[in-house]
Structure formats: C-alpha cells, structure tokens
Scaffold this motif. Structure first.
Motif, mmCIF file in Angstrom:
data_model
loop_
_atom_site.group_PDB
_atom_site.id
_atom_site.type_symbol
_atom_site.label_atom_id
_atom_site.label_comp_id
_atom_site.label_asym_id
_atom_site.label_seq_id
_atom_site.Cartn_x
_atom_site.Cartn_y
_atom_site.Cartn_z
ATOM 1 N N TRP A 153 -18.600 2.225 -6.392
ATOM 2 C CA TRP A 153 -17.504 1.274 -6.609
ATOM 3 C C TRP A 153 -16.217 1.990 -7.033
ATOM 4 C CZ3 TRP A 153 -15.363 0.330 -11.565
ATOM 5 C CH2 TRP A 153 -14.385 -0.668 -11.587
ATOM 6 N N ARG A 154 -16.340 2.948 -7.960
ATOM 7 C CA ARG A 154 -15.148 3.613 -8.473
ATOM 8 C C ARG A 154 -14.466 4.459 -7.403
ATOM 9 N NH1 ARG A 154 -14.853 7.503 -13.854
ATOM 10 N NH2 ARG A 154 -12.572 7.809 -13.816
ATOM 11 N N LYS A 156 -14.697 3.940 -4.234
ATOM 12 C CA LYS A 156 -14.451 3.088 -3.067
ATOM 13 C C LYS A 156 -15.121 3.651 -1.814
ATOM 14 C CE LYS A 156 -10.051 1.402 -4.906
ATOM 15 N NZ LYS A 156 -8.592 1.261 -4.694
#
Length: 428
Positions: free
Chosen positions: A194-195, A197
C-alpha cells in the motif's frame, strides 16, 4: 569468497562449536540440579519442545478444551517434514536434527545473498555472522523450528523485495504453517504494498501468508471441532500475570536488584543492587568521558586527534568489560531484555537504511511478540526476526571493532546455552 561459501563457513564453524559443547564438554560435567547427565548421542539435541514435535510426528495431534497444555499449540509443517524424513528409516532425533540444520544452512545462504544485493558484501557478511553466532542460533541446530522458520520467512521477504509475488506467497504460507509469528508477514506485505503503491498482485502474498495458518485452523476445526484450538491452549503454556507486562517488570527487577531479592519480595541481599548501581555509574562515566574526547578530537590537529581516538578505543574496551560484568551479575534476564527491546531499538535506529519490507516486518513481528505481555520464549522469537540481524549487521559493519567483540561474546554465551540444553536445563 562468494556469499554461498561464506554462509556455509559461518554455518559449519558455529555448528561445530555447538556440537563440541553438547557432545564433548557437557558429558564431562557433573549433572546439575534439575538437569540430567548428557550422553554422547543424538538425544542431546532433543529437549523441551522437541518432545511435543516427536509426539506429533509419531502419533499425531491431541487436544481437549480443559485449560491444560496440548501439542496442538505447535504448528504442523516442521513435524510433517520430520515425519517424511523418518519414512526413510531414520529415528526422530536424527531426522529432526537434520531437517532443522539443513533449513538453517539454507536460511544463512538466502540471507547473505539478499543482504549483499541490497547493502553490499561487508554488511552481508556481518549480518550472516550475527545470525550464525547469536547464542539463540542454538535453536537452529536442536530439534526446534527456528531453522525452518528463518528459511521460509527470509525467502518470503527476499522474494517480495524482488517483486516475485508468487514465490513470496508460497514461502509466506509455509512460514505461517511453521510457527504462529509467521503471520506477521501478512500485515508487513500489505503495508509495504500500500505504501509503495505496488500493483494489485503485490497484495497476493499478504492473503496467501495467512493461508498457512488458515489451513491449520481449518484442520483444527475438522479434527477437534475448534478452529482456534491452537490459540486456546496458549494460555496453558504461559504463566498467569496480575497485569499486562508483569514479566517485563520482573526482568527489570531481576537485573537491577537480583532474582533472589525478587523471589523474597524485599532486599535481603544488598550486594546485587549495589554492584548494579556501581556498574551503571562507571558506564555513565566512561560514556561521558568518551563523548568529551570525541568532541575535543574534532577540534584538534591530526596528530593529537589520532591520540584521542586511541583513548576512545581504550575506553570502548572498558565499556565492553563493564557490560561483561553486568552480564555476569544479571545473567539471562539481561540477555532476554536486550534481545527484544534492544532489537526494537536497532530497528528504530537503522530504519532508514533497511529495506522497507524488512523494517515493516520487524515491527510487525515485535508487535506479535509483545501483544500477550508475557516474556516466556520472547527472546527466542525475537531471534527469529531476521530484520533484527540485518539491523545489527548494518551497525557492526560501521564499527567492526565492536563487531568482533560482539561475536566473541556471542560465542561465549552460545557455548553456555549449548551445554545447558544438553543438560535439559531451560534456555529459552
């Protein structure tokens, strides 16, 4: 010397030291109170949790929701592999020792190669040496799951870092099928994906890693009618505590005031706290003096600066000597506290230099270890967090003098732990 050769040398030399301690030194010593007299046999590699793995490998799982300890608390992949090796005619003690040692060897090779790719050869060698010579590397030789868990978790982290998501999913699932802390890989992969992307495929390892534990939970539900059986029995393996973190408070008191005074509930032996205060005071004075010398050294010409640097080195040896005295005074509680909380400090200190997946996994794993508030085997589980070894490798690569001193201390404690395990005394 390439990474495979170096990792193999570290594995072989450290295992030789353990074998000598367990099969040569331990049998020559008298049986300690509460222990046994070791024999020169494969039996020295089997004690404590090894008995549960033997029961699983030979007789299967058993469980009852009665508040007692049952072997369903131990995850299935390691005993399954041992059972497979036993089918070739080897007894359990031999098969279990072989599986764990080969897995630990593979973990060292993978780790050395991965760290060399991301941090260079020097850091890779220090990291590999740290993992191989740490006192708790004993559990990569005896019949425990450390070697196998380190193999799968390191392989999963390395594959995810390389964006090989299929392999990362496989290795992560195997890690969570080996030990409960393997589930820490799942949030680590999720957070990093998530961080940074990453693509949708990057979320696959997070889901698959939970699948290893999920399949075992499904087995417990079918076999015992309780999908959380492996969690329920954990209470029986942990001592009761009056409040969260009581075990950590106990360790602090044992280090500063002594185990005997803790057991009695008051200061009956004043020498332990007096010696502790004296060692801490001397350590503070050495640190202040070294800080002053370092500050003065930046303002001096090169000739005087080199002399001040030599004085700093000598004072560093004094600080090391004080640490040895503190270890002799406090014993295992000091080692256990350093492994967990010192490991957390290393992750914070080196967080900007570590690979994102490594540092995230390290913090997630520590959260899993600290969540119950209990301390039993916490130091051994902290050793299983490969990110801590990488962080220490990064630090020692910058300060090699301290690195050699650290490895010397590791070897001393490793021999002590190996002898104690052979005598069936509790280690971790």
């Amino acid at each position: 010397m390439n990474s495979i050769t170096f990792a193999t040398v570290m594995w072989l030399l450290s295992r030789i030291v353990i074998v000598i301690a367990m099969l040569v030194i331990a049998p020559l010593l008298p049986a300690p109170p509460g222990g046994i007299q070791p024999t020169v046999s494969w039996d020295v590699f089997s004690a404590w949790d090894s008995d549960h793995y033997q029961m699983i490998a030979t007789s299967g799982y058993e469980y009852a929701n009665d508040g007692q300890g049952h072997n369903v608390a131990f995850f299935p992949l390691f005993p399954l592999l041992v059972r497979a090796v036993m089918s070739g005619g080897l007894p359990f003690n031999v098969a279990g020792t072989v599986v764990n040692n080969l897995a630990f060897w593979g973990a060292l090779i993978l780790l050395c190669g991965w760290v060399q790719e991301s941090h260079g050869q020097n850091v890779a060698r220090w990291t590999t040496a740290v993992l191989a010579w740490c006192p708790f590397s004993l559990f990569g030789t005896v019949i425990y799951t450390e070697g196998l868990f380190l193999l799968w978790s390191t392989a999963a982290l390395r594959a995810f870092d390389r964006k090989h998501y299929g392999w990362s999913a496989l290795w992560g699932a195997l890690a969570s099928a080996t030990r409960l802390p393997g589930i820490a890989l799942s949030p680590a992969f999720l957070l990093v994906a998530w961080r940074e992307k990453r693509s949708a495929f990057a979320y696959l390892p997070s889901l698959a890693t939970a699948g290893g534990m999920g399949l075992y939970s499904l087995y417990c539900g079918i076999r015992f009618g309780d999908m959380l059986a492996f969690l329920r029995v954990q209470q029986a393996w942990q001592p009761e505590q009056a409040f969260y973190g009581q075990g950590w408070l106990k360790m602090l008191v044992q280090i500063s005031a002594g185990t005997a005074n803790w057991n009695r509930g008051w200061i009956q032996d004043p020498w332990h706290p007096l010696l502790f205060i004296t060692i801490c005071a001397l350590g503070y004075l050495v640190w202040r003096s070294q800080s002053d010398l370092t500050r003065r050294g930046t303002l001096q010409p090169p000739r005087k600066r080199s002399r001040l640097q030599r004085l700093c080195v000598e004072q560093g040896y004094g600080f090391y000597s004080l640490f040895i005295l503190l270890w002799l005074l406090a014993g295992d509680p000091l080692i256990n506290m350093i492994m967990v909380w010192g490991g957390g400090y290393l992750l914070v200190r080196e967080r900007t230099k570590l690979r994102p997946v490594a540092v995230t996994y390290g913090f997630c794993s520590l959260a899993v270890i600290l969540s119950p508030g209990r301390t039993i085997s916490a130091e051994r589980h902290a050793y299983g967090i490969v990110s801590i070894s990488i962080a220490l490798g990064l630090l020692l690569a910058r300060y090699p003098r301290w690195g050699w001193a650290t490895l010397l201390f590791f070897t001393l404690v490793l021999v002590s732990f190996a002898v104690r395990f052979a005598q069936h005394l509790w280690v971790a």
